[in-house]
Design a protein around this motif. Structure first.
Motif, PDB file in Angstrom:
ATOM      1  N   GLY A   1     -25.615  21.047 -47.145  1.00  0.00           N
ATOM      2  CA  GLY A   1     -25.898  20.721 -48.536  1.00  0.00           C
ATOM      3  C   GLY A   1     -26.575  21.791 -49.349  1.00  0.00           C
ATOM      4  N   HIS A   2     -26.755  22.984 -48.798  1.00  0.00           N
ATOM      5  CA  HIS A   2     -27.493  24.018 -49.521  1.00  0.00           C
ATOM      6  C   HIS A   2     -26.616  25.174 -49.997  1.00  0.00           C
ATOM      7  CE1 HIS A   2     -31.092  21.946 -48.291  1.00  0.00           C
ATOM      8  NE2 HIS A   2     -30.722  22.039 -47.023  1.00  0.00           N
ATOM      9  N   ARG A   3     -25.390  25.186 -49.587  1.00  0.00           N
ATOM     10  CA  ARG A   3     -24.523  26.297 -49.975  1.00  0.00           C
ATOM     11  C   ARG A   3     -24.064  26.119 -51.420  1.00  0.00           C
ATOM     12  NH1 ARG A   3     -21.402  28.189 -44.444  1.00  0.00           N
ATOM     13  NH2 ARG A   3     -23.227  27.892 -43.100  1.00  0.00           N
ATOM     14  N   GLY A   4     -24.056  27.236 -52.141  1.00  0.00           N
ATOM     15  CA  GLY A   4     -23.730  27.192 -53.555  1.00  0.00           C
ATOM     16  C   GLY A   4     -24.869  26.686 -54.425  1.00  0.00           C
ATOM     17  N   ARG A   5     -26.088  26.680 -53.884  1.00  0.00           N
ATOM     18  CA  ARG A   5     -27.238  26.181 -54.625  1.00  0.00           C
ATOM     19  C   ARG A   5     -28.203  27.327 -54.927  1.00  0.00           C
ATOM     20  NH1 ARG A   5     -28.116  20.708 -53.886  1.00  0.00           N
ATOM     21  NH2 ARG A   5     -29.602  20.986 -55.598  1.00  0.00           N
ATOM     22  N   THR A   6     -28.877  27.199 -56.081  1.00  0.00           N
ATOM     23  CA  THR A   6     -29.930  28.130 -56.477  1.00  0.00           C
ATOM     24  C   THR A   6     -31.222  27.343 -56.603  1.00  0.00           C
ATOM     25  OG1 THR A   6     -28.395  29.573 -57.656  1.00  0.00           O
ATOM     26  CG2 THR A   6     -30.727  29.737 -58.252  1.00  0.00           C
TER      27      THR A   6
END
Length: 281
Positions: free
Chosen positions: A182-187
């Motif tokens: 759930g953390h990929r593509g997150r800033t």
């Protein structure tokens, strides 16, 4: 899964290695350092230490071979070259430590450099997670000599409070991004749990040391000279802006990202002071 952690002896990388080892993941981690011999003493047993220089991307070939994830701190070396080397080695996911200045002070040179690295990563074809921390609690190590020698801190903007973040919280969010879904593509903007002024930080240091640590406010010009001599004029001006010379609401905002991502509240400055009191004795 093999993870490569750069900055193995730094404030964030060292703590990230400790957390991964505590999770039983040490066998799948490589700690990157320029001098493997010197780094070995600070790396948990069972974690492989590999040599490589972030300033020379070609030196990273063996360290990155077979790796699936990379933890990278922006601005330490040849970021573009490192990202290209990671992509060529087949790395799938990069967790990048950038800076909250990309949001708060995009006109500053360092912020523009961080943004360029973020974009390079996002356009690389690898999956990514970007961490944007605010001022580090560990920046107060700059005061260590004056606190040891004279129990005094001389600092500009002594009464402007920023939500300083504990480096271990940056490591905790990085650990979650490297190991969980759930953390990929997150800033993620990262801050501490509250604003704290330099005067209050000096007070916390005094409390843990058992003696008064005075805080003396100085002007920007007095602070600029020594900083420019060691950092260069542009960086010194940028740092002074971020310390209080160009404060805006975005820089002052307290984010709950650490708690949301890790499930634990962000560590306050007083905890950092307690853990690092020996540096000021």
């Amino acid at each position: 899964m093999t993870m490569v952690v750069t900055g193995a002896t730094g404030n964030i990388g060292r703590e990230l290695l400790r957390q991964l080892y505590a999770d039983g993941l040490g066998a799948g981690v490589r700690a990157l350092a320029r001098d493997a011999g010197r780094a070995g003493a600070s790396v948990p047993d069972g974690i492989e230490v590999v040599e490589g220089d972030l300033g020379r991307a070609g030196s990273l070939k063996s360290a990155l071979a077979g790796a699936r994830s990379l933890f990278l701190i922006s601005g330490v070396g040849d970021d573009a070259g490192v990202l290209d080397a990671a992509r060529d080695a087949g790395v799938e996911h990069v967790v990048l430590v950038s800076s909250i200045t990309v949001e708060t002070h995009p006109h500053l040179g360092p912020a523009q450099a961080n943004l360029a690295v973020e974009r390079r990563l996002q356009e690389s074809g690898m999956e990514w997670t970007v961490l944007r921390p605010t001022q580090f609690a560990s920046n107060t190590l700059w005061w260590a000599d004056s606190v040891r020698d004279a129990s005094v801190v001389r600092v500009p903007y002594a009464d402007i409070g920023l939500p300083a973040v504990h480096p271990a919280d940056i490591a905790s969010v990085a650990r979650a991004a490297l190991t969980g879904p759930g953390h990929r593509g997150r800033t993620y903007p990262l801050t501490g749990p509250e604003r704290i002024t330099p005067r209050q930080q000096a007070g916390e240091l005094g409390r843990v040391l058992g003696r008064e640590v005075a805080c003396v406010g100085i002007g920007r010009e007095a602070a600029y000279g020594p900083m420019a001599a060691t950092m260069g004029a542009e960086v010194a001006n940028s740092v002074l802006d971020l310390m209080g010379g160009d404060v805006n609401d975005a820089l002052l905002t307290v984010h709950d990202t650490v708690a949301r991502v890790t499930g634990a509240p962000a560590r306050p400055y007083r905890r950092w002071a307690e853990e690092n009191a020996d540096a000021f004795r």
